[in-house]
Each structure stands twice: as C-alpha cells, then as structure tokens.
Design a protein around this motif. Structure first.
Motif, PDB file in Angstrom:
ATOM      1  N   UNK A 583       1.457  -3.005  -1.244  1.00  0.00           N
ATOM      2  CA  UNK A 583       0.406  -3.812  -1.100  1.00  0.00           C
ATOM      3  C   UNK A 583      -0.178  -3.918  -2.505  1.00  0.00           C
ATOM      4  N   UNK A 584      -0.297  -3.126  -3.345  1.00  0.00           N
ATOM      5  CA  UNK A 584      -1.187  -2.903  -4.458  1.00  0.00           C
ATOM      6  C   UNK A 584      -0.541  -3.919  -5.377  1.00  0.00           C
ATOM      7  N   UNK A 585       0.880  -3.940  -5.433  1.00  0.00           N
ATOM      8  CA  UNK A 585       1.561  -5.003  -6.145  1.00  0.00           C
ATOM      9  C   UNK A 585       1.243  -6.495  -5.907  1.00  0.00           C
ATOM     10  N   UNK A 586       1.622  -6.544  -4.577  1.00  0.00           N
ATOM     11  CA  UNK A 586       1.313  -7.807  -4.219  1.00  0.00           C
ATOM     12  C   UNK A 586      -0.206  -8.352  -4.360  1.00  0.00           C
ATOM     13  N   UNK A 587      -1.051  -7.490  -4.095  1.00  0.00           N
ATOM     14  CA  UNK A 587      -2.487  -7.818  -4.531  1.00  0.00           C
ATOM     15  C   UNK A 587      -2.684  -8.231  -5.914  1.00  0.00           C
ATOM     16  N   UNK A 588      -2.136  -7.374  -6.769  1.00  0.00           N
ATOM     17  CA  UNK A 588      -2.076  -7.760  -8.373  1.00  0.00           C
ATOM     18  C   UNK A 588      -1.680  -8.998  -8.598  1.00  0.00           C
ATOM     19  N   UNK A 589      -0.549  -9.302  -7.798  1.00  0.00           N
ATOM     20  CA  UNK A 589      -0.100 -10.745  -8.376  1.00  0.00           C
ATOM     21  C   UNK A 589      -0.613 -11.843  -8.004  1.00  0.00           C
ATOM     22  N   UNK A 590      -1.373 -11.673  -6.727  1.00  0.00           N
ATOM     23  CA  UNK A 590      -2.288 -12.849  -6.110  1.00  0.00           C
ATOM     24  C   UNK A 590      -3.586 -12.762  -6.886  1.00  0.00           C
ATOM     25  N   UNK A 591      -4.171 -11.607  -7.265  1.00  0.00           N
ATOM     26  CA  UNK A 591      -5.547 -11.782  -8.035  1.00  0.00           C
ATOM     27  C   UNK A 591      -5.166 -12.244  -9.427  1.00  0.00           C
ATOM     28  N   UNK A 592      -4.052 -11.668 -10.018  1.00  0.00           N
ATOM     29  CA  UNK A 592      -4.064 -12.242 -11.393  1.00  0.00           C
ATOM     30  C   UNK A 592      -3.762 -13.576 -11.689  1.00  0.00           C
ATOM     31  N   UNK A 593      -2.983 -14.098 -10.499  1.00  0.00           N
ATOM     32  CA  UNK A 593      -2.574 -15.706 -10.651  1.00  0.00           C
ATOM     33  C   UNK A 593      -3.938 -16.573 -10.297  1.00  0.00           C
TER      34      UNK A 593
END
Length: 713
Positions: A583-593
């Motif tokens: 969840x932390x990894x996917x959240x980082x991907x979305x927020x960074x994009x």
C-alpha cells in the motif's frame, strides 16, 4: 419437643460460627485474593504461582502488651492515617501515626509496646521515621518543619531545623517527610515537593549537598525551542522541573534508594556514596537502556505512569516497591531484574485480607516478610513468602553471587513448579554456560528472551564449530576458487559463450529487462532515463521485481536472527506487513505522479510505476543475504549488521531520488522539492483514507442499527 428440635441445631450453628471467627487468621494464607504475574523477556504477561501470601493484619489492637498501663488513654487509640513504617534489626515495628501525632512501636509479632508523643516538644503530623543501629529514633516532624532525634527511651536528643546555608535557595521549603541515616550519622531527608533531590545534612545538622536529584526530561520540541526562541521568549516559558523524590531507603551496604512519582523511567534509583545510580540499565539482561519500575497488570491501564510510594530492601538486597494508586506490589532483585509482581482490582466497598486500599509504606523483616501499611484501613498487612517465593529467592541469591552450579537444582525445582518462569530459565542457562554446555545455554536463553546471553552462547558455539571445521572450510574455498578460475579460462575458447549471451539478449526481452537492474547499479540516473525513453522496463518485469521486493521484505522481517530481531520468537504477522508495504509503494507511485504532473515532470504513470519498482531491487539483492548473514553474527558484530542495514536503506532512498531525476528529467533541487511534496501528498492521502474507512464503519453500524430497530418493531 418441637422447640428442642430447632433449638439444638441453632446452638450448634452459633458455636461453629464463633469457633470459625476465633480461628487464627493465618489460616487465610492458603488463599490469595490477588494474582501474581511475571513479564518475560518478550514483554508478555505470564501468570505464575503466588510468591507471597497474606497471613494476618497488625495495628488493630493497641491495648495490650507492655504499654497497656500507659498513663495517657489516648495511647490506646487506633491508628489514624499512618504514613510511614520502619522495621529495625530486631524486627521491632515503628509506625508514624500521623493523625494522632505520635510514633507507635509494636514487637515482632505485632503486639503493642508503646507510643511516643515527645511531651517536652510535641510532634505535629510526623510523616517519616528511621531507627539506627544504636536504637536512636529519627522522626520527620512535617508539621513543625524539623527532624527530631530521640533516644531509645523516647527522650528528645536533638532537633534538625532548616539549615542556614548560602547554597540553599530562598524558595526552598523545608518540610521533611521521609529520611534515612547512614553509618556516619549523615541524614538524607526527603522534603515536600523538593525537586533538587535529598537534602543531605551532617550529624551536626549542617547542609552538605543535594543528593540523587532526578534529571529533567528533554524532548525534541524542547531542543527546537532552545534553537529558535529568543532569550526573552524562553524566559517566559514555564520552568520544566524534574520529578520530586517521595521516599527513600538505605540497605546494610550503605546504598541509598530513592522513589519518584509521575515519571516514566528511573522511578527507582540505587545510589552509592558518590550519588551514582547503580540501576541505570534495569538489570543485567534487559535490552532497553531506559530503566522503568512499577509493573502494571492486564486489569489496569498499561499506559498509566506508575505512582510508586515506597520501597523496601530485604537482607538479600531484593527491592519491593508499592504503587499508591493501584496497590500493585513489584519485587526486583538487587540488580533490578523483575522477580514477580501482584495485585488485584479491588471493589471499593469491600475489604479483603491481602488487598490494600491505599498503600503509604512498605517494609521488610529479617525473615523475608513484607509489611504493607494501609492508611485508609489504618492497619498493616503481613505477607510471608510462599514455598515458591522462598525457593526463587534462594536460587536467585546464589545466581547473583555467581554460584551457578549450586543454584541449578533449585532452579530445576522452580521450573518443575512453573515451566514458564523466566528467571529460572536464565538461572539454568547461566549454569549450563558455566559448565560449557553452550548449546543448552543457547536454547534456554532463547526461551527466556535474553538476547545478550543467547549471543554469548552462540559465539562460543560458533567458535567451537570453526575450530573443528576450519581445515575443511579453507580446502573447500581453495577448491572453489581453482574451479572458477579453470572454468573462466576454458570458457573463453568456447564459441557457445557468445551465442548464449546473444540468445539471452535478443531472444528473451523479459530477461533483458530484468538484467537492467545491473546497469542501474553502475549508472542509476541514466538507467532510469532509459526506462523512460528506451523501454528498458515493462509492466511484467516491474511486477516481478515489486513482488520479489515485497517477498524479500517479508522474509527479512520473519527470518532475521533472534539476536537482532527478538520479535521473531513471538511470531511476525506477515500478511499485514506485506499489505502495508504494498500500500505504501502504490501510494508513493500515485502521489509522485500527481505531484510531478503539477511540476511539469516528463514521466508518465507507467514510467513512475516501473521506476519505483526497479528502485526496490536493493531490498532483494541486499536484504536476503543480510538476513541470512544475521544467523551467523552475534551482538559483538552488531556494528557490522547495523552498517549494512543503514547501507540498504540509504541505497534504496538514493535510488528513489535518482528515479525522480531520471524519470522526470529534474535537477537536484527540483527532485528534492518533488520528493518532499510527494511525501506530503502521501501523508494527506493516508489521512483521508483513514477518515473514509472510519466513517464508512460508522455508516455501516448506523444502517445496521436502523435495520435492527425496524426488524424489532
């Protein structure tokens, strides 16, 4: 006839009740109204056999004994809000009967001997007392703001009023509450609300020093204020004071003990003559560097701060503290290792033998008995060691003296009575280590949760193994090196080597994409740039690396050696950990994009996804070997293990930084700003998701309640 039929049974019942009431109260010792616990090395609460049992109460009858013919009828009055208790070398019991402004003396069996009120200079609210080896009695006469010294007959010898010294601040209030006296005749006085420490006076009453003061708790916010506040702003801040000592004791070796309320650590100190605390690390085998005393059971608020009131030190050096709020009694050995603690949630309207409503003092006799002063019920509870408690004391004393082999049969008997009692496992482990049975010691320390002992035993086991297999290891290493050298030399002449590499490179794109992680090690920024512009990564390869990283993270958490991760003994829940990581990894991907889109970044969503997955490959290539390496390292090599862990985290963080640079085509400053905003966006998303889940749960509960209401009606 009918009258005789019911009269005889009635008389027999009355006689039986009278006999039961007249029976010795000591028979109640077979039952304890409280539960005894122990906290093992993993912090787990374990219920054990009772270590002490209540046998009787003292202080209810003050009319008998040698003082029955006292001239003053008031001497026969019951105790009234007693505040302190002291047992001398002859097991004579002295009570500071505060409400009656007197000192009451009982003999070793609890029978009234006499009462002292110092007629030539009456006491006023005496709160503490101490009897020295010569039989002289020191009383902290709080109401009169003094300490008085009485001889064995109760005659006033000396008054210790506020000392005149330039070192005492004008704001210091001299209201003595407790005190002890060392062999030199120096007084250590606890004053009401004094945060400076114990007031130390010489035999003549001259001020010497403040002794054993607590330290001020310091936080990160305090350092922030010191750095940014001006002198005027900081001066207007409320003064932050250390905890005030509430009680003190002294043992036969001259160590002075202090007890402090309302602090989370170092509630108990054992001070030598120089004022140095001998209990800074809370025992020999506790991993935590912060010592905390005063245990809390399941029925109390585990987050509450212990409210310790008093401490008693027995002839073996065991320390027993009592909680004024919960009535919980905790006992530790002379090094601060927990032995056991007990208590119970008492109903206010009831009174039971062994339960204390409000403990104001505790003392130990030469026989190992404990006396607990209850200032609400105005009595003293007497507790004696059970067979289990006495056995633990005897075995632990031998262990503390280093006589491990002598303690072994005693500890084995303790284990027979309670197989989960950790001190017994530690005692047996020390005995096995002493006999150089390192494998057994290693297993016992592991069961007890003692990382240092386990590490020392494993170090010895490892040393013996290397000594036995050193020749084989060296020969194997030389053989492998020669074999690799021969293969390398011969493979140069094989035409299939180049064809095989070309087949992997051009015939298997997925393998080529996975091999791109090797290029990232050499040229990380260009490697991530290639992922964006040269399609060096795909959804399949990213999912494989991301999934392998999650699996590796789970393996690291579940299989790191017990020496560096004690949680593996109690079990690690891999499902929640893996879900949080993903969840932390996917959240980082979305927020960074999203942040990159606002900051004119060049990366697409799939590029950020692929780059973030590839940035996790150090978790695989370093985390797994490091976890395997942890099984052959000891705590003496902790610096090596910690350095490699920091290297793993640092390398991963740098790869994420370079990923933002390469994928989004940012400068260093833009990349830093992008990462900061991405982390803030991730925090906001996590907060909103938490609120949404909480409100959804409340909505479901509300709808279900309405449904139940409709169905019922």
């Amino acid at each position: 006839m009918n009258r005789r039929r019911w009269l005889r049974p009635t008389i027999m019942l009355v006689l039986a009740a009278l006999l039961a009431g007249a029976a010795d109260v000591r028979q109640a010792g077979a039952f304890t109204p409280y539960t005894t616990y122990y906290k093992d090395g993993y912090g787990q609460l374990v219920q054990i056999q009772s270590a002490y049992k209540p046998v009787d109460v003292l202080g209810l009858d003050l009319t008998g004994g040698a003082g029955a013919e006292s001239r003053d009828p008031a001497f026969a009055a019951s105790l009234n809000q007693p505040q302190d208790l002291f047992v001398d070398g002859r097991d004579q019991i002295y009570i500071a009967d505060t409400g009656n402004n007197r000192i009451v003396q009982l003999d070793e069996r609890g029978r009234f001997v006499r009462a002292l009120d110092v007629k030539e200079s009456p006491l006023s609210r005496p709160n503490g007392l101490f009897v020295d080896a010569q039989g002289d009695l020191y009383v902290a006469d709080t109401g009169n703001q003094r300490v008085v010294k009485l001889d064995g007959e109760g005659k006033l010898l000396r008054e210790y009023k506020r000392p005149s010294s330039g070192y005492l601040p004008a704001s210091f209030k001299y209201e003595p509450t407790k005190l002890v006296v060392d062999k030199r005749g120096f007084l250590y006085i606890t004053t009401l609300g004094a945060f400076q420490g114990l007031l130390q006076l010489d035999p003549e009453g001259s001020f010497q020093n403040f002794f054993g003061a607590n330290k001020v708790a310091f936080s990160l916010f305090d350092s922030f204020k010191r750095f940014f506040y001006t002198r005027e702003m900081y001066r207007r801040e409320l003064s932050k004071l250390p905890g005030a000592i509430v009680n003190t004791a002294i043992d036969r070796n001259g160590f002075v003990y202090t007890v402090t309320k309302d602090i989370k650590t170092d509630q108990v100190k054992k001070l030598n003559i120089a004022g140095q605390n001998q209990l800074e690390t809370r025992g020999e085998f506790v991993a935590s560097k912060e010592a905390s005393y005063g245990e809390v059971a399941w029925w109390a608020d585990r987050n509450s701060v212990p409210q310790l009131q008093d401490i008693a030190v027995d002839t073996d050096g065991n320390m027993t503290v009592v909680d004024a709020l919960l009535g919980t009694i905790s006992q530790y050995d002379e090094n601060g290792n927990l032995l056991f603690f007990w208590g119970s949630r008492e109903i206010a309207a009831t009174s039971k033998l062994g339960l204390v409503k409000s403990a104001s003092a505790i003392a130990a006799t030469s026989k190992g008995e404990l006396l607990v002063l209850d200032n609400v019920n105005n009595l003293i509870q007497r507790l004696v060691p059970t067979e289990f408690g006495a056995l633990v004391h005897q075995a632990n004393k031998l262990t503390q003296e280093g006589r491990y082999e002598e303690s072994e049969p005693l500890w084995r008997e303790v284990v027979r009575l309670d197989a989960f009692y950790t001190p017994a496992l530690i005692g047996l482990a020390k005995a096995a280590y002493k006999k150089e049975n390192f494998a057994e010691a290693e297993q016992l320390f592991y069961k007890a949760g003692i990382g240092q002992g386990y590490s020392d035993s494993f170090w010895q086991t490892r040393l013996v193994w290397f000594q036995r297999h050193f020749a084989l290891l060296m020969n194997s290493a030389v053989a492998v090196a020669l074999l690799l050298f021969a293969v390398e030399r011969l493979s140069r002449k094989w035409a299939y080597r180049g064809k095989l590499a070309a087949w992997f490179r051009f015939r298997r794109p997925l393998l080529t994409q996975l091999r791109h992680t090797g290029y990232l090690i050499k040229q990380p920024i260009e490697g991530f740039h290639a992922i964006r512009h040269e399609n060096k990564a795909s959804l399949t390869s990213s999912l494989l690396i991301g999934g392998a990283a999650i699996a590796s993270f789970s393996f690291v958490k579940a299989d790191t050696s017990f020496v560096f991760n004690p949680a593996v003994y109690t079990g690690v829940k891999l499902g929640p950990l893996a879900a949080q990581f993903a969840a932390l990894w996917i959240g980082w991907v979305i927020s960074n994009f999203l942040v990159s889109s606002l900051m004119r970044g060049e990366g697409r969503l799939r590029d950020v996804f692929n780059g973030s997955a590839y940035a996790l490959f150090p978790v695989i290539i370093v985390g797994i070997p490091l976890t395997l390496l942890s099984h052959i390292l000891t705590l003496s090599e902790q610096a090596i293990f910690g350095f490699l862990q920091i290297g793993l985290v640092g390398w991963t963080a740098l790869l994420f930084f370079w990923m933002v640079q390469g994928i989004q085509n940012y400068s260093v400053g833009e990349a830093v700003l992008n990462i900061v905003f991405s982390l803030l966006a991730l925090a906001v998303m996590s907060t909103l998701l938490f609120i949404f889940i909480s409100l959804s749960g409340e909505l479901v509960h509300f709808v279900y309640s309405l449904y139940q209401e409709v169905v019922i009606r």
